[in-house]
Design a protein around this motif. Structure first.
Motif, PDB file in Angstrom:
ATOM      1  N   MET C  15      -8.172  11.571   1.264  1.00 59.93           N
ATOM      2  CA  MET C  15      -7.847  10.709   0.238  1.00 59.93           C
ATOM      3  C   MET C  15      -8.703   9.607  -0.079  1.00 59.93           C
ATOM      4  N   TYR C  16      -8.973   8.695   1.218  1.00 60.52           N
ATOM      5  CA  TYR C  16      -9.888   7.726   1.167  1.00 60.52           C
ATOM      6  C   TYR C  16     -11.198   8.287   0.613  1.00 60.52           C
ATOM      7  N   ALA C  17     -11.717   9.325   1.470  1.00 65.12           N
ATOM      8  CA  ALA C  17     -12.960   9.624   1.169  1.00 65.12           C
ATOM      9  C   ALA C  17     -13.422  10.191  -0.379  1.00 65.12           C
ATOM     10  N   ARG C  18     -12.192  10.531  -1.025  1.00 65.81           N
ATOM     11  CA  ARG C  18     -12.543  11.082  -2.243  1.00 65.81           C
ATOM     12  C   ARG C  18     -12.262  10.023  -3.523  1.00 65.81           C
ATOM     13  N   GLY C  19     -11.817   8.628  -2.895  1.00 62.06           N
ATOM     14  CA  GLY C  19     -11.529   7.460  -3.963  1.00 62.06           C
ATOM     15  C   GLY C  19     -10.312   7.211  -4.384  1.00 62.06           C
ATOM     16  N   TRP C  20      -9.298   7.850  -3.681  1.00 62.04           N
ATOM     17  CA  TRP C  20      -8.064   7.984  -4.224  1.00 62.04           C
ATOM     18  C   TRP C  20      -7.103   6.838  -3.421  1.00 62.04           C
ATOM     19  N   ALA C  21      -7.597   6.065  -2.450  1.00 69.65           N
ATOM     20  CA  ALA C  21      -7.023   5.183  -1.765  1.00 69.65           C
ATOM     21  C   ALA C  21      -8.220   3.855  -1.332  1.00 69.65           C
ATOM     22  N   PRO C  22      -8.624   3.293  -2.169  1.00 72.64           N
ATOM     23  CA  PRO C  22      -9.562   2.082  -1.778  1.00 72.64           C
ATOM     24  C   PRO C  22      -8.861   1.125  -1.254  1.00 72.64           C
ATOM     25  N   GLY C  23      -9.549   0.140  -0.822  1.00 74.99           N
ATOM     26  CA  GLY C  23      -9.065  -1.269  -0.386  1.00 74.99           C
ATOM     27  C   GLY C  23      -8.269  -0.781   0.855  1.00 74.99           C
ATOM     28  N   THR C  24      -6.955  -1.442   0.794  1.00 73.27           N
ATOM     29  CA  THR C  24      -5.771  -0.826   1.904  1.00 73.27           C
ATOM     30  C   THR C  24      -4.813  -0.333   1.200  1.00 73.27           C
ATOM     31  N   GLY C  25      -5.259   0.112  -0.133  1.00 74.96           N
ATOM     32  CA  GLY C  25      -4.081   0.580  -1.100  1.00 74.96           C
ATOM     33  C   GLY C  25      -3.843   2.356  -0.501  1.00 74.96           C
ATOM     34  N   GLY C  26      -2.595   2.424  -1.248  1.00 74.25           N
ATOM     35  CA  GLY C  26      -2.063   4.005  -1.075  1.00 74.25           C
ATOM     36  C   GLY C  26      -1.337   3.765   0.071  1.00 74.25           C
ATOM     37  N   ASN C  27      -0.158   4.769   0.204  1.00 76.16           N
ATOM     38  CA  ASN C  27       0.528   5.062   1.181  1.00 76.16           C
ATOM     39  C   ASN C  27       0.859   6.315   1.317  1.00 76.16           C
ATOM     40  N   MET C  28       1.168   7.134   2.503  1.00 77.00           N
ATOM     41  CA  MET C  28       1.304   8.527   2.412  1.00 77.00           C
ATOM     42  C   MET C  28       2.432   8.904   3.554  1.00 77.00           C
ATOM     43  N   SER C  29       3.318   9.652   3.461  1.00 76.27           N
ATOM     44  CA  SER C  29       4.399  10.447   4.261  1.00 76.27           C
ATOM     45  C   SER C  29       4.622  11.601   4.404  1.00 76.27           C
ATOM     46  N   VAL C  30       5.468  11.907   5.436  1.00 69.97           N
ATOM     47  CA  VAL C  30       5.644  13.429   5.502  1.00 69.97           C
ATOM     48  C   VAL C  30       7.352  13.386   6.165  1.00 69.97           C
ATOM     49  N   VAL C  31       8.111  14.164   5.902  1.00 68.66           N
ATOM     50  CA  VAL C  31       9.150  14.268   6.580  1.00 68.66           C
ATOM     51  C   VAL C  31       9.112  15.166   7.933  1.00 68.66           C
ATOM     52  N   VAL C  32       9.684  14.294   8.867  1.00 62.85           N
ATOM     53  CA  VAL C  32       9.552  15.109  10.240  1.00 62.85           C
ATOM     54  C   VAL C  32      10.913  15.356  10.638  1.00 62.85           C
TER      55      VAL C  32
END
Lengths: 206, 206, 206, 206
Positions: C15-32
């Motif tokens: 997501m970072y590499a594709r420009g979808w989470a620049p700066g320290t923006g964005g957050n991602m999660s998965v249910v475990v």
């Protein structure tokens, strides 16, 4: 093959990777001892080009080495070498195509007021006015070479020539300088075309 | 699996990497000895596709090898093979989607005056007028295949067909040629759409 | 850390590499298993994120593992998990920001007539009308979570929610599906915004 | 050479790779123990820069190490260091050039209402109004440094300064922070300029 064919191939592949030579478009050359011209063969896929895709021609255009056929646009390269170029790069890109179409009616475009102009050899201020002549496209490359001759005779200090709907010729005192000129022009053309997309009167670059 | 499935997978992955097959969209095929059609299975993530994601169908559409289900759009591929294609590539991109929407009302778009047209097989001048038929989208791919049949019967020399809001079908005498056609069309569509964004009358491409 | 943290980190870096989470923006999660939520810590640079930048919280929001502080937007992730999401991805991109701003006044945008919609889980035709609710931005994430609650109660079949001037939340029945949804929405938003740049009336997507 | 020159070179190369330092443009520095300034030499091709392309100057501008000539814009870096910057990055990009041209007439641009603003040090809400001063370009870098002095005296809390038709200066309490600021500003400028391309009144960012 004389000179440093690997350096030319690295430039060719970088130009492909950056979208400056899609399809089998574009052609690239460098003057090698003799002097002769090391140039990409016709119809080569730039993504996978190797030194075997290069040929050598004399400055009279006669092929002296290499198994491929010299690029159809060798005549234009030789014309530019006659004016002193040591490397010639012909790039097809979305931005240089759009810039050429924007300016085709006026026969030239003028770049002005941008710091990036200083990336062109001998330019030391953003106040420089860079005239980029635009010639009509033609499938007979001797016609194209003559048109290039005329506009360079008129603008001997220019660093590049656009062919309408076709692409950019630029050159340099070395392969490194020629590749930098492609990079500079691509930047400038993108700025120029994007500025035209902004509301009328917002930005005036020329 | 017959033919050279690895070459097809390399094309599939390159198409993903360049933004031409996001999601699980796009489908790609090549004619292999038999003759039969080697084609991507339905619902494959093109980023991580392997040869196990390919299936083989006869030219009658009956699956003869591979564990996946053939792409839903196999009928369109087979229609194009009937017209002589040896490889068929279906690309979804931002630029081909926009081009298809721009032209949907007229049922076709015309590309003209651009050197890059010469990357299409058999085209030797920028003065060529390339008609790209645009058909309406339909979820029944037999309906889509019939629409493709009709427009190719009408434009037998075209090199690609757009489906409105959906994407591009293009093809070639080989996989290499088909992939070059995708690259050429993507370039041309980007130029076309960006030219439309410029002030009215600045650039007229058709 | 439970579940497959490496898969989540690979998604984060892509997501970072594709420009979808620049700066320290964005957050991602998965249910475990637990069930618990594996989520990126606050303030992480996504370009160089590792599994040490993940934390685990219970579905009540209480941190149970990891040395970082859970993302400030954990409350929104948990709200979406309550509606059944097994993975939640929050992307900041130029195109989703522009789409959110375009639609902020109306409180939603509608995507319609595009084949790429079929990349959203359960959508099987381009005729589908995907409503993407747009909520106002707020620095109190419990306020944001309540807003998300309200719009999902109203549009239970939607696949994503935009926060005005901020970004996209999308989710899926798995991490792979959620990442595909980001890719689909980014494509659709780019088409939508670029279509708006074309002359008025040329393309009407909603 | 003192400090961590490799970290600076990695930043330099990343900036080139992302289109923020084409040609031989751009210059980058970091304060090292002394205190002194480690800065890129003049005329370096950022694509292939190595630690040998760095020089060290005292805070009075006198060169104390390195074989190259310090960047012509060292005076501006030192001015920013006087205001507390520990790293200074000067980026040339298509988007920051366009943003600078859009705002040149007003002498500043204002960024507001975007979550991405929170990537700037000390900003904790999208409601923040970030004033980016725009100074006229000048080839005498002492004139440029004085102009930067004046606008920072007037806007001591700003995070960046644009030079019209030239590029962005931004800085940080560390090299990592300064590089994040470039990334944030590039995102914001792209959103700002693209928003201007949309129909009048659709999106108003300031």
């Amino acid at each position: 093959v004389a000179g440093d064919p690997r350096a030319l191939i690295e430039t060719v592949r970088r130009m492909y990777a950056r979208g400056w030579a899609p399809g089998t478009g574009g052609n690239m050359s460098v003057v090698v001892p003799g002097p002769r011209l090391l140039i990409t063969a016709s119809g080569v896929d730039k993504r996978v080009a190797t030194v075997d895709d290069l040929v050598v021609v004399g400055l009279d255009g006669v092929q002296v080495a290499g198994t491929g056929r010299p690029s159809a646009e060798t005549a234009v390269h030789l014309e530019l070498v006659r004016w002193g170029a040591k490397a010639v790069l012909h790039a097809h890109s979305v931005w240089n195509t759009l810039a050429s179409l924007l300016a085709a009616g006026r026969g030239q475009l003028v770049l002005h007021g941008l710091e990036m102009l200083k990336g062109l050899a001998g330019v030391d201020t953003h106040e420089h006015r860079e005239v980029v002549p635009v010639v009509a496209n033609h499938q007979d490359t001797t016609v194209l070479a003559r048109a290039v001759h005329r506009v360079i005779a008129e603008h001997p200090r220019c660093h590049g020539v656009l062919v309408a709907g076709h692409g950019l010729y630029t050159w340099g005192a070395s392969l490194v300088e020629a590749e930098r000129h492609v990079e500079i022009f691509e930047f400038l053309f993108e700025v120029l075309v994007r500025a035209k997309e902004l509301p009328h009167g917002t930005v005036d670059l020329s």
